[in-house]
Scaffold this active site. Structure first.
Site, mmCIF file in Angstrom:
data_model
loop_
_atom_site.group_PDB
_atom_site.id
_atom_site.type_symbol
_atom_site.label_atom_id
_atom_site.label_comp_id
_atom_site.label_asym_id
_atom_site.label_seq_id
_atom_site.Cartn_x
_atom_site.Cartn_y
_atom_site.Cartn_z
ATOM 1 N N ALA A 1 0.860 -1.177 0.000
ATOM 2 C CA ALA A 1 0.000 0.000 0.000
ATOM 3 C C ALA A 1 0.898 1.229 0.000
ATOM 4 O O ALA A 1 2.050 1.162 0.450
ATOM 5 C CB ALA A 1 -0.885 -0.021 1.240
ATOM 6 N N GLU B 1 -0.318 -9.354 -0.924
ATOM 7 C CA GLU B 1 -1.744 -9.671 -0.764
ATOM 8 C C GLU B 1 -2.472 -9.630 -2.104
ATOM 9 O O GLU B 1 -3.337 -10.461 -2.388
ATOM 10 C CB GLU B 1 -2.372 -8.694 0.230
ATOM 11 N N GLY C 1 0.700 -5.062 0.822
ATOM 12 C CA GLY C 1 -0.473 -5.109 -0.056
ATOM 13 C C GLY C 1 -0.156 -5.697 -1.426
ATOM 14 O O GLY C 1 -1.039 -6.235 -2.092
ATOM 15 N N GLU D 1 4.537 -5.385 7.198
ATOM 16 C CA GLU D 1 3.735 -4.331 7.855
ATOM 17 C C GLU D 1 4.107 -4.083 9.306
ATOM 18 O O GLU D 1 4.072 -2.946 9.771
ATOM 19 C CB GLU D 1 2.239 -4.670 7.770
HETATM 20 N N1 CO8 Z 1 4.606 3.355 -0.352
HETATM 21 C C1 CO8 Z 1 4.989 4.548 -0.807
HETATM 22 N N2 CO8 Z 1 6.168 4.764 -1.432
HETATM 23 C C2 CO8 Z 1 6.970 3.699 -1.609
HETATM 24 C C3 CO8 Z 1 6.626 2.416 -1.168
HETATM 25 C C4 CO8 Z 1 5.366 2.251 -0.509
HETATM 26 N N3 CO8 Z 1 4.921 1.064 -0.084
HETATM 27 N N4 CO8 Z 1 7.640 1.568 -1.475
HETATM 28 C C5 CO8 Z 1 8.577 2.307 -2.100
HETATM 29 N N5 CO8 Z 1 8.188 3.591 -2.186
HETATM 30 C C6 CO8 Z 1 8.914 4.730 -2.769
HETATM 31 C C7 CO8 Z 1 10.034 5.188 -1.849
HETATM 32 O O1 CO8 Z 1 9.552 6.035 -0.845
HETATM 33 C C8 CO8 Z 1 10.942 5.898 -2.838
HETATM 34 O O2 CO8 Z 1 10.394 7.165 -3.103
HETATM 35 P P1 CO8 Z 1 11.374 8.458 -3.194
HETATM 36 O O3 CO8 Z 1 12.203 8.206 -4.431
HETATM 37 O O4 CO8 Z 1 10.418 9.593 -3.360
HETATM 38 O O5 CO8 Z 1 12.200 8.484 -1.949
HETATM 39 C C9 CO8 Z 1 10.772 5.041 -4.117
HETATM 40 O O6 CO8 Z 1 9.556 4.323 -3.954
HETATM 41 C C10 CO8 Z 1 11.881 4.036 -4.302
HETATM 42 O O7 CO8 Z 1 11.985 3.285 -3.113
HETATM 43 P P2 CO8 Z 1 13.402 2.877 -2.446
HETATM 44 O O8 CO8 Z 1 14.385 3.973 -2.670
HETATM 45 O O9 CO8 Z 1 13.130 2.473 -1.049
HETATM 46 O O10 CO8 Z 1 13.770 1.653 -3.394
HETATM 47 P P3 CO8 Z 1 14.658 0.371 -3.043
HETATM 48 O O11 CO8 Z 1 14.787 -0.378 -4.324
HETATM 49 O O12 CO8 Z 1 15.890 0.754 -2.296
HETATM 50 O O13 CO8 Z 1 13.754 -0.506 -2.010
HETATM 51 C C11 CO8 Z 1 11.691 -1.579 -1.271
HETATM 52 C C12 CO8 Z 1 12.546 -1.064 -2.479
HETATM 53 C C13 CO8 Z 1 12.416 -2.720 -0.572
HETATM 54 C C14 CO8 Z 1 10.401 -2.055 -1.886
HETATM 55 C C15 CO8 Z 1 11.489 -0.416 -0.277
HETATM 56 O O14 CO8 Z 1 11.033 0.725 -0.998
HETATM 57 C C16 CO8 Z 1 10.439 -0.728 0.773
HETATM 58 O O15 CO8 Z 1 10.770 -1.356 1.763
HETATM 59 N N6 CO8 Z 1 9.191 -0.262 0.570
HETATM 60 C C17 CO8 Z 1 8.133 -0.409 1.565
HETATM 61 C C18 CO8 Z 1 7.638 -1.833 1.637
HETATM 62 C C19 CO8 Z 1 6.524 -1.952 2.665
HETATM 63 O O16 CO8 Z 1 6.704 -1.677 3.840
HETATM 64 N N7 CO8 Z 1 5.333 -2.369 2.189
HETATM 65 C C20 CO8 Z 1 4.178 -2.528 3.059
HETATM 66 C C21 CO8 Z 1 3.335 -1.290 3.022
HETATM 67 S S1 CO8 Z 1 1.980 -1.363 4.150
HETATM 68 C C22 CO8 Z 1 0.832 -2.309 3.395
HETATM 69 O O17 CO8 Z 1 0.991 -2.739 2.300
HETATM 70 C C23 CO8 Z 1 -0.443 -2.578 4.204
HETATM 71 C C24 CO8 Z 1 -1.569 -3.045 3.316
HETATM 72 C C25 CO8 Z 1 -2.843 -2.812 4.030
HETATM 73 C C26 CO8 Z 1 -4.012 -2.699 3.009
HETATM 74 C C27 CO8 Z 1 -5.332 -2.581 3.602
HETATM 75 C C28 CO8 Z 1 -5.615 -1.179 4.174
HETATM 76 C C29 CO8 Z 1 -6.949 -1.123 4.859
#
Ligand code: CO8
Length: 257
Positions: A65, A111, A108, A131
């Site tokens: 998400a 999922e 997400g 998460e």
């Molecule tokens: N949300 C928003 N932005 C994101 C997300 C995300 N999930 N993942 C990556 N980005 C953005 C980063 O902020 C970054 O943006 P910016 O260039 O502006 O700084 C850009 O994408 C590139 O990301 P990274 O520099 O971090 O790229 P890497 O290749 O180094 O790493 C990863 C990639 C490993 C994917 C890393 O970005 C990461 O850990 N992302 C978050 C993963 C995460 O925690 N996902 C779970 C999110 S919570 C969720 O999904 C709950 C679902 C609930 C749904 C139901 C709701 C009711």
């Protein structure tokens, strides 16, 4: 700005939905979720589409998400967003949906892949429910679908640590249907979708429904559902055509009637 979800027609009978937010690792913001749900609903109703591939890009299927979009939200706002309803639309699509996973399928995104019927993953794909690392829990079915696929102890191991796991571990856990070489994941998913698209859409729809509905029912009830489904198919032209083609040693031509 480019559309955040793209539609492609890579083969006859096959619709492809591509998440297209590379700058955010394909994080699922509300617009992306709404568009996926809308396209799946439309393809579900379109007679020309018999199988659907859902994919992202080489680096990411979906990194979860959109954290930036929900960081400041309160309970009532989350309720109003109705994300769970969009998720149900995806799971309820009557046609087979194949997730072609390259790169990250996290939170997400994992999922979303698990709402699909078949998951084809690239050798370097990374799955996870991270998460807990940001103070929440999987909220799009992760605690349930991962547990049903992998069993309690493997699901707990990943849901409680947030650790990521690779395609091989996902395959061994029963989360992934097939592993393809990186760079060939989409090709393989489209090939499988085309294979399914050539079969009787009625039989495919009944088979999908029997598996999904039966999974959560008592065995006796599920077997009765399966029996009714096969009986119904004996009223179809596709059943007559399929069996006649076998006997006449030719390729069947299914009409969906
Ligand atoms: N949300 C928003 N932005 C994101 C997300 C995300 N999930 N993942 C990556 N980005 C953005 C980063 O902020 C970054 O943006 P910016 O260039 O502006 O700084 C850009 O994408 C590139 O990301 P990274 O520099 O971090 O790229 P890497 O290749 O180094 O790493 C990863 C990639 C490993 C994917 C890393 O970005 C990461 O850990 N992302 C978050 C993963 C995460 O925690 N996902 C779970 C999110 S919570 C969720 O999904 C709950 C679902 C609930 C749904 C139901 C709701 C009711």
């Amino acid at each position: 700005m480019a559309d955040s979800v793209l539609i492609e027609r890579p083969a006859e009978g096959v619709g492809l939905i591509r998440i297209n937010r590379p700058e955010a690792r394909n994080a699922l913001n509300m617009e992306v979720r709404r568009l996926i749900a809308r396209h799946l609903t439309e393809m579900g109703e379109d007679d020309e589409t018999r199988c659907i591939v859902l994919t992202g890009n080489e680096k990411s299927f979906a990194a979860g998400a959109d954290i930036k979009e929900m960081a400041g939200a309160g309970t009532i706002e989350m309720l109003a967003r109705g994300t769970h309803k969009l998720w149900r639309t995806i799971a309820a699509c009557p046609k087979p949906v194949i997730a072609a996973v390259n790169g990250f399928a996290l939170g997400g995104g994992c999922e979303l892949a698990m709402t699909c019927d078949i998951i084809i993953a690239g050798e370097s794909a990374k799955f996870g429910q991270p998460e807990v690392r940001i103070g929440i829990i999987p909220g799009g079915g992760g605690t349930q679908r991962l547990t049903r696929a992998a069993g309690k102890y493997k699901a707990m191991r990943y849901v409680l640590t947030g650790d990521l796991f690779g395609a091989k571990a996902a395959f061994d856990m029963g989360l992934v249907s097939e592993i393809a070489p990186d760079g060939e994941v989409e090709k393989r998913a489209i090939e499988m979708a085309r294979q399914i698209a050539e079969l009787s859409p009625l039989a495919i729809q009944q088979a999908k429904e029997a598996v999904l509905r039966g999974m959560d029912a008592a065995l006796d009830t599920a077997l009765a559902l399966e029996t009714k489904a096969i009986q119904i198919l004996f009223s179809s032209q596709d059943q007559k055509e399929g069996m006649a083609a076998f006997i006449e040693k030719r390729k069947p031509k299914f009409s969906g009637r």
